[in-house]
Design a protein around this motif. Structure first.
Motif, PDB file in Angstrom:
ATOM      1  N   PRO A  10       0.816  -1.223   0.000  1.00  0.00           N
ATOM      2  CA  PRO A  10       0.000   0.000   0.000  1.00  0.00           C
ATOM      3  C   PRO A  10       0.848   1.271   0.000  1.00  0.00           C
ATOM      4  O   PRO A  10       1.915   1.320   0.610  1.00  0.00           O
ATOM      5  CB  PRO A  10      -0.810  -0.105   1.289  1.00  0.00           C
ATOM      6  CG  PRO A  10      -0.124  -1.105   2.130  1.00  0.00           C
ATOM      7  CD  PRO A  10       0.687  -1.990   1.250  1.00  0.00           C
ATOM      8  N   GLY A  11       0.352   2.272  -0.693  1.00  0.00           N
ATOM      9  CA  GLY A  11       1.043   3.546  -0.751  1.00  0.00           C
ATOM     10  C   GLY A  11       0.751   4.387   0.466  1.00  0.00           C
ATOM     11  O   GLY A  11       0.003   3.992   1.350  1.00  0.00           O
ATOM     12  N   PRO A  12       1.336   5.589   0.521  1.00  0.00           N
ATOM     13  CA  PRO A  12       1.221   6.407   1.726  1.00  0.00           C
ATOM     14  C   PRO A  12      -0.188   6.904   2.028  1.00  0.00           C
ATOM     15  O   PRO A  12      -0.438   7.375   3.124  1.00  0.00           O
ATOM     16  CB  PRO A  12       2.165   7.580   1.457  1.00  0.00           C
ATOM     17  CG  PRO A  12       2.369   7.593  -0.006  1.00  0.00           C
ATOM     18  CD  PRO A  12       2.219   6.192  -0.473  1.00  0.00           C
ATOM     19  N   VAL A  32      -2.137   2.807  -4.993  1.00  0.00           N
ATOM     20  CA  VAL A  32      -2.479   4.167  -4.594  1.00  0.00           C
ATOM     21  C   VAL A  32      -3.957   4.266  -4.213  1.00  0.00           C
ATOM     22  O   VAL A  32      -4.351   5.108  -3.422  1.00  0.00           O
ATOM     23  CB  VAL A  32      -2.148   5.146  -5.749  1.00  0.00           C
ATOM     24  CG1 VAL A  32      -2.533   6.560  -5.404  1.00  0.00           C
ATOM     25  CG2 VAL A  32      -0.672   5.061  -6.070  1.00  0.00           C
ATOM     26  N   THR A  33      -4.774   3.413  -4.815  1.00  0.00           N
ATOM     27  CA  THR A  33      -6.191   3.387  -4.456  1.00  0.00           C
ATOM     28  C   THR A  33      -6.600   1.940  -4.193  1.00  0.00           C
ATOM     29  O   THR A  33      -5.865   1.023  -4.519  1.00  0.00           O
ATOM     30  CB  THR A  33      -7.060   3.935  -5.601  1.00  0.00           C
ATOM     31  OG1 THR A  33      -6.930   3.064  -6.718  1.00  0.00           O
ATOM     32  CG2 THR A  33      -6.641   5.331  -6.000  1.00  0.00           C
ATOM     33  N   LYS A  45       3.006   1.669 -11.902  1.00  0.00           N
ATOM     34  CA  LYS A  45       2.820   0.817 -10.737  1.00  0.00           C
ATOM     35  C   LYS A  45       3.000   1.579  -9.428  1.00  0.00           C
ATOM     36  O   LYS A  45       3.415   1.010  -8.430  1.00  0.00           O
ATOM     37  CB  LYS A  45       3.789  -0.365 -10.773  1.00  0.00           C
ATOM     38  CG  LYS A  45       3.630  -1.243 -12.013  1.00  0.00           C
ATOM     39  CD  LYS A  45       4.363  -2.549 -11.824  1.00  0.00           C
ATOM     40  CE  LYS A  45       4.664  -3.256 -13.110  1.00  0.00           C
ATOM     41  NZ  LYS A  45       3.502  -3.775 -13.802  1.00  0.00           N
ATOM     42  N   GLY A  46       2.715   2.865  -9.441  1.00  0.00           N
ATOM     43  CA  GLY A  46       2.867   3.652  -8.219  1.00  0.00           C
ATOM     44  C   GLY A  46       4.314   3.850  -7.828  1.00  0.00           C
ATOM     45  O   GLY A  46       4.604   4.462  -6.803  1.00  0.00           O
ATOM     46  N   ARG A  47       5.250   3.331  -8.644  1.00  0.00           N
ATOM     47  CA  ARG A  47       6.662   3.470  -8.284  1.00  0.00           C
ATOM     48  C   ARG A  47       7.338   4.585  -9.050  1.00  0.00           C
ATOM     49  O   ARG A  47       8.258   5.221  -8.547  1.00  0.00           O
ATOM     50  CB  ARG A  47       7.391   2.144  -8.550  1.00  0.00           C
ATOM     51  CG  ARG A  47       7.027   1.072  -7.551  1.00  0.00           C
ATOM     52  CD  ARG A  47       7.202  -0.316  -8.102  1.00  0.00           C
ATOM     53  NE  ARG A  47       8.543  -0.540  -8.601  1.00  0.00           N
ATOM     54  CZ  ARG A  47       8.900  -1.625  -9.289  1.00  0.00           C
ATOM     55  NH1 ARG A  47       8.008  -2.545  -9.548  1.00  0.00           N
ATOM     56  NH2 ARG A  47      10.129  -1.761  -9.717  1.00  0.00           N
ATOM     57  N   THR A 102      -1.111  12.624  -2.730  1.00  0.00           N
ATOM     58  CA  THR A 102      -0.866  12.131  -1.374  1.00  0.00           C
ATOM     59  C   THR A 102      -1.324  13.152  -0.347  1.00  0.00           C
ATOM     60  O   THR A 102      -1.766  12.806   0.745  1.00  0.00           O
ATOM     61  CB  THR A 102       0.638  11.867  -1.173  1.00  0.00           C
ATOM     62  OG1 THR A 102       1.101  11.071  -2.249  1.00  0.00           O
ATOM     63  CG2 THR A 102       0.900  11.152   0.129  1.00  0.00           C
ATOM     64  N   ARG A 103      -1.197  14.445  -0.684  1.00  0.00           N
ATOM     65  CA  ARG A 103      -1.533  15.484   0.276  1.00  0.00           C
ATOM     66  C   ARG A 103      -2.980  15.923   0.218  1.00  0.00           C
ATOM     67  O   ARG A 103      -3.428  16.697   1.038  1.00  0.00           O
ATOM     68  CB  ARG A 103      -0.643  16.716   0.023  1.00  0.00           C
ATOM     69  CG  ARG A 103       0.779  16.454   0.406  1.00  0.00           C
ATOM     70  CD  ARG A 103       1.703  17.407  -0.330  1.00  0.00           C
ATOM     71  NE  ARG A 103       3.062  17.276   0.148  1.00  0.00           N
ATOM     72  CZ  ARG A 103       3.828  16.236  -0.098  1.00  0.00           C
ATOM     73  NH1 ARG A 103       3.370  15.255  -0.834  1.00  0.00           N
ATOM     74  NH2 ARG A 103       5.054  16.168   0.373  1.00  0.00           N
ATOM     75  N   PHE A 104      -3.712  15.462  -0.798  1.00  0.00           N
ATOM     76  CA  PHE A 104      -5.106  15.866  -0.918  1.00  0.00           C
ATOM     77  C   PHE A 104      -6.049  14.723  -0.594  1.00  0.00           C
ATOM     78  O   PHE A 104      -7.205  14.760  -0.939  1.00  0.00           O
ATOM     79  CB  PHE A 104      -5.393  16.355  -2.343  1.00  0.00           C
ATOM     80  CG  PHE A 104      -4.930  17.761  -2.602  1.00  0.00           C
ATOM     81  CD1 PHE A 104      -4.960  18.291  -3.875  1.00  0.00           C
ATOM     82  CD2 PHE A 104      -4.471  18.557  -1.578  1.00  0.00           C
ATOM     83  CE1 PHE A 104      -4.532  19.585  -4.113  1.00  0.00           C
ATOM     84  CE2 PHE A 104      -4.034  19.849  -1.803  1.00  0.00           C
ATOM     85  CZ  PHE A 104      -4.071  20.359  -3.081  1.00  0.00           C
TER      86      PHE A 104
END
Lengths: 355, 277, 297
Positions: free
Chosen positions: A171-173, A216-217, C245-247, C257-259
């Motif tokens: 999982p992402g942040p 991310v989701t 892939k989110g990487r 990430t901040r929203f």
């Protein structure tokens, strides 16, 4: 959805209780129009079925767009005017809403069925008032797809095994409240207040090349598993449930050394709305034992009402007290929630470049 | 270099060009084909290709979802309105920027392009906070504002591109021959930039119809667009209705283009510029 | 053999009255100001406010601070910035190189039927939902895609960072190519084909004629197309999220990430403003470089 005699009897018994709580005496009342923000998919389906079983409230269902986060700025922008009577959320979103003082305090008089919900899980404000009504509990835990995982994962060390190259969906942040790092920290002898062992293990994991995708989701994770891209992961209940519909998965909720976390999904009643009583009455109905069971069956989250039966497919979330102590880690959510921002930033600076 | 090697060189390069174009077209078309496969996929999840069986389930689902009709109506209204506003305002702005005659032209051009640089999520949030502060709370108006912001740069840029490439002496000639500025514009300049306007309009319409990131901040409980509705219906499970919706849109586009080609003639619509082949 | 040079069109001998220009600009400026500049200003203000963890955005009475910008002075943020611009520029250039011959063929080589079919295809591609398109590319070329056997045969690991960067490039390219091609149609239409014919009849091979005539004449349009492609690519979100892939992180992913549930709007605003300023700088450099060559943009 069949009505067995037993469930019918229990329903009659429950509606007696509901009848006492709601003013259903005298001539039939017109249904109050309420606006609720819910999650799409199976959750709103469950809520629609629950709403269909009563006639005091009629709903305009507004769906959360991608997590609960998109609704927060909308409330902030419109404040003090509010468009929603209740908003479904979890610890992650409830925390901010409580801090902003957007939600009503719920008392036993408002929602009598609260008595059947474990006290410990209720979210409170600084003064100790209950601010959100929990309805169900889901898990955040490790698991893998039984048919495609290279081998049966049983401990955290297995994650570093060379056979898992590119096979992990992590999982992402913005997901799982960064409990994945807490899980690693526990392995290293730390916890949510001492995260250094966790960060060290995370760095090693990132460098190992075993992480195929950072989700991310919610949908990222599900797609990654169903398409066969990855086969081992750490994620929340809704995603595991979505994958489980079509593939056999092994949920490591009762695995020593691999921590399981529980989150609540529930209702937050918004301030500055005209139909507080009708909203509370509906919520009370929704957390009654049979409605909780219905919700569990359709939405796939375990009921919190002590009197509700846990369906067999959610057995992985039913813990005896001994099991609870061994496998479930209940972090200090105050720490977790206040550290979200810092942990996300640390992820970005320390971990993301290594992936 | 004698004639034969020159022609040989041309032939080789020509062949290479054809091969490259064929490869490119194949690359462009692949996702379209995959989308069609996905739309008819019988599985209820995203799985590796090829699908084991085909079914119409996603189209049925699309037809049965109650918010599809409302969302579609709103999406179309907003897209059309935004495109019309963009073409009118954007063409005027592009013409003005091209004419010049004032300071800060470069800066203004960058300014008109800048909404494209700001990520849609940011535009959505910034607009939400700002519009609420000035009291604009109606969902439709908010959505329209958001969509105009993100689509206007496309029109300005494409019209500027065609304005830049045209031969200015034509307008000059018209003026010298006695036309007023306005006549010269309408009968000489405008036809020359028609393809730029049409292209810009197509981009604007497409971007508006597909937008999720800006719209999700600006919808209100009673007003929402179709992409937002489709995306929010997925919580953790990927709903292939969006593939079905994409296929339907492709079909509508194909029909429209065939109709346009048959009755109006594409070349008349897009213009052929100065030099017809 | 000397290169063929073109006499550039002269400046308009009749001056344009500034007032007319400003009148034409007025509605556009009004829209830009009211629903873009002012909200952005609000964003700048937000980026200067203090964020208290656990709250939604900044509090009304938050103090002003530069902390949100100071937090960005990290190697990882610079890394994301570099990655975003590197991949965007590469994709935009590749897109241009592919779109130009395609646009030329459409305008000059195809029959009206073929032209309509090709433009129809391009319009369909522009209208294709970004989310669907990206997943389609993933299923075609991703790690479980139909290209997987080929990749493994070539010894490429589909989950290696190098390959997912290529995949993100391909995604950007696929999105950018139809836009560039359609934009260049208008440009090429206005180039006189007889110039190339003349050059070729004077003995130049076709490629030399095109390089020396068509390309320089199309330069303003090419720069426009490049800028449109570049701005689109920089703010891409879905493509790096799904294909990367989110990487492979782009700036929009950092902002996302901040929203989300962590509602750190001040930091998100700071990243956005930083991104806007840097992008404007890079893009105006590109514009200037082109204008410096003497052609009008």
């Amino acid at each position: 959805m069949t009505m067995t005699r037993r469930s019918l009897l229990s329903l009659i018994g429950a509606s007696g209780a509901v009848g006492l709580a709601s003013p259903l005496l005298g001539p039939a009342q017109a249904a109050t129009g309420l606006t609720a923000a819910e999650w799409g998919g199976d959750v709103v389906e469950a809520m629609k079925q629950i709403a269909a079983k009563q006639n005091l409230a009629q709903f305009n269902w507004v769906l959360h767009q991608g997590g609960a986060g998109a609704i927060l700025p909308k409330i902030k922008a419109a404040w003090p005017k509010v468009d929603y009577d209740y908003i479904a959320g979890w610890e992650g979103s409830f925390n901010s809403m409580i801090a902003e003082d957007w939600v009503e305090t719920i008392t036993a008089a408002d929602v009598p069925n609260l008595a059947d919900i474990p006290e410990k899980i209720m979210m409170r404000d600084a003064k100790g008032n209950v601010k959100a009504v929990p309805r169900a509990v889901g898990g955040i835990y490790f698991g893998y797809r039984t048919d495609t995982a290279p081998f049966a994962v049983t401990k955290i060390d297995d994650l570093f095994d060379k056979r898992l190259k590119g096979a992990i969906c992590w999982p992402g942040p913005t997901q799982s409240m960064m409990l994945q790092i807490v899980a690693l920290a526990l392995q290293g002898g730390g916890n949510e207040s001492n995260m250094e062992p966790g960060w060290k293990l995370m760095k090693d994991l990132a460098k190992s090349g075993n992480i195929g995708r950072i989700a991310v989701t919610d949908v990222d994770f599900t797609n990654s598993f169903t398409s066969g891209e990855t086969s081992v992961g750490f994620f929340a209940e809704p995603s595991w449930a979505a994958v489980a519909k079509n593939f056999k998965i092994t949920r490591l909720t009762k695995q020593a050394g691999m921590a399981t976390f529980l989150y609540q999904s529930g209702f937050a009643v918004m301030k500055n709305r005209p139909n507080r009583k009708a909203t509370c009455d509906f919520i009370n109905f929704a957390i009654s034992p049979e409605m909780s069971a219905l919700y569990a069956k359709v939405a796939g989250e375990a009921p919190l009402n002590g009197k509700a039966a846990i369906p067999p497919e959610l057995a992985h979330l039913a813990f005896t007290p001994k099991e609870f102590d061994s496998f479930v880690h209940v972090p200090d959510y105050k720490v977790v929630l206040s550290q979200q921002d810092a942990w996300a930033k640390r992820w970005e600076s320390d971990i993301a470049p290594l992936l | 270099m004698n004639g034969r090697t020159k022609r040989l060189g041309d032939r080789i390069l020509g062949g290479a060009m054809v091969a490259m174009l064929a490869l490119m077209l194949a690359f462009l078309v692949t996702p379209l084909l995959v989308t069609c496969l996905l739309a008819f996929d019988s599985r209820s999840f995203l799985g590796p290709l090829p699908p084991p069986a085909l079914s119409l389930r996603w189209f049925e689902r699309l037809a049965s979802l109650d918010y599809v009709a409302t969302g579609l109506a709103t999406s179309l209204k907003i897209a059309l309105l935004a495109t019309v506003i963009d073409v009118l305002v954007g063409t005027a702005a592009a013409v003005a920027l091209d004419r010049g005659g004032f300071r800060g032209r470069g800066l203004l051009m960058a300014a008109f392009l800048s909404p494209l640089i700001v990520p849609a999520v940011v535009i959505g949030l910034a607009l939400l906070l700002f519009l609420s502060r000035i009291g604009v709370i109606d969902g439709f108006t908010r959505l329209l504002c958001g969509h105009v912001v993100i689509t206007l740069p496309y029109v300005v840029r494409t019209v500027l591109a065609s304005l830049a490439g045209r031969d200015r002496r034509l307008t000059e000639a018209a003026l010298v021959l006695g036309a007023t500025e306005r006549q010269a514009f309408w009968s000489v300049t405008l036809p020359l930039i028609r393809s730029g306007m049409v292209t810009g309009a197509v981009f604007a319409f497409a971007v508006s119809l597909d937008d999720v990131a800006v719209s999700m901040f600006l919808t209100d409980p009673s007003t929402y667009t179709l992409p937002v509705a489709l995306v929010s219906s997925m919580r953790a499970s990927f709903d292939l209705s969006i593939a079905a919706a994409a296929v339907l849109l492709m079909a509508v586009t194909a029909v429209l283009i065939i109709v346009l080609e048959r009755f109006v003639g594409f070349d008349r619509l897009l213009g052929q510029g100065l030099f017809r082949s | 053999m000397s290169a063929v040079t073109i006499a550039r069109p002269q400046e308009l001998a009749i001056p344009a009255p500034a007032r007319m220009s400003l009148l034409l600009l007025a509605p556009g400026l009004l829209i830009l100001l009211s629903i873009f500049a002012l909200p952005l200003l609000g964003l700048v203000l937000e980026s200067l406010k203090q964020y208290v963890p656990g709250r939604v955005g900044s509090a009304v009475d938050a103090s002003l601070t530069l902390e949100n910008y100071r937090e960005l002075a990290t190697p990882s943020f610079a890394g994301v910035l570099y990655e975003t611009f590197k991949l965007s520029a590469a994709a935009s250039l590749a897109g241009l190189m592919a779109a130009f011959p395609l646009a030329y063929c459409i305008v000059r080589r195809f029959s009206p039927r073929q032209r309509a079919a090709c433009i129809g295809l391009l319009v369909m591609l522009v209208l294709l939902s970004m989310l669907v398109r990206t997943y389609a590319l993933e299923l075609a070329f991703g790690s479980v895609g139909i290209a997987r056997p080929l990749l493994l045969a070539l010894g490429i690991s589909p989950t290696s960072r190098g390959y997912i960067e290529v995949l993100v490039e391909a995604g950007l390219l696929h999105a950018v190519m139809p836009i560039c091609t359609l934009t260049l149609l208008g440009t090429i239409q206005n180039i006189d084909p007889r110039l190339c014919d003349a050059a070729q009849s004077l003995g130049a091979p076709a490629w030399k004629a095109h390089l020396g005539i068509t390309v320089p004449l199309a330069l303003p349009g090419l720069v426009s197309a490049f800028l449109i492609a570049m701005t689109f690519a920089i703010s891409a979100f879905v493509i790096p999220m799904v294909l990367g892939k989110g990487r492979v992180l782009f700036l929009s992913n950092t902002i996302y990430t901040r929203f989300s549930d962590v509602a750190n709007y001040p930091s998100g605003a700071a990243v956005s403003i930083a991104m806007l300023v840097i992008s404007l700088l890079v893009l105006s450099l590109a514009s200037l470089a082109h204008r410096g060559k003497g052609a009008r943009s």
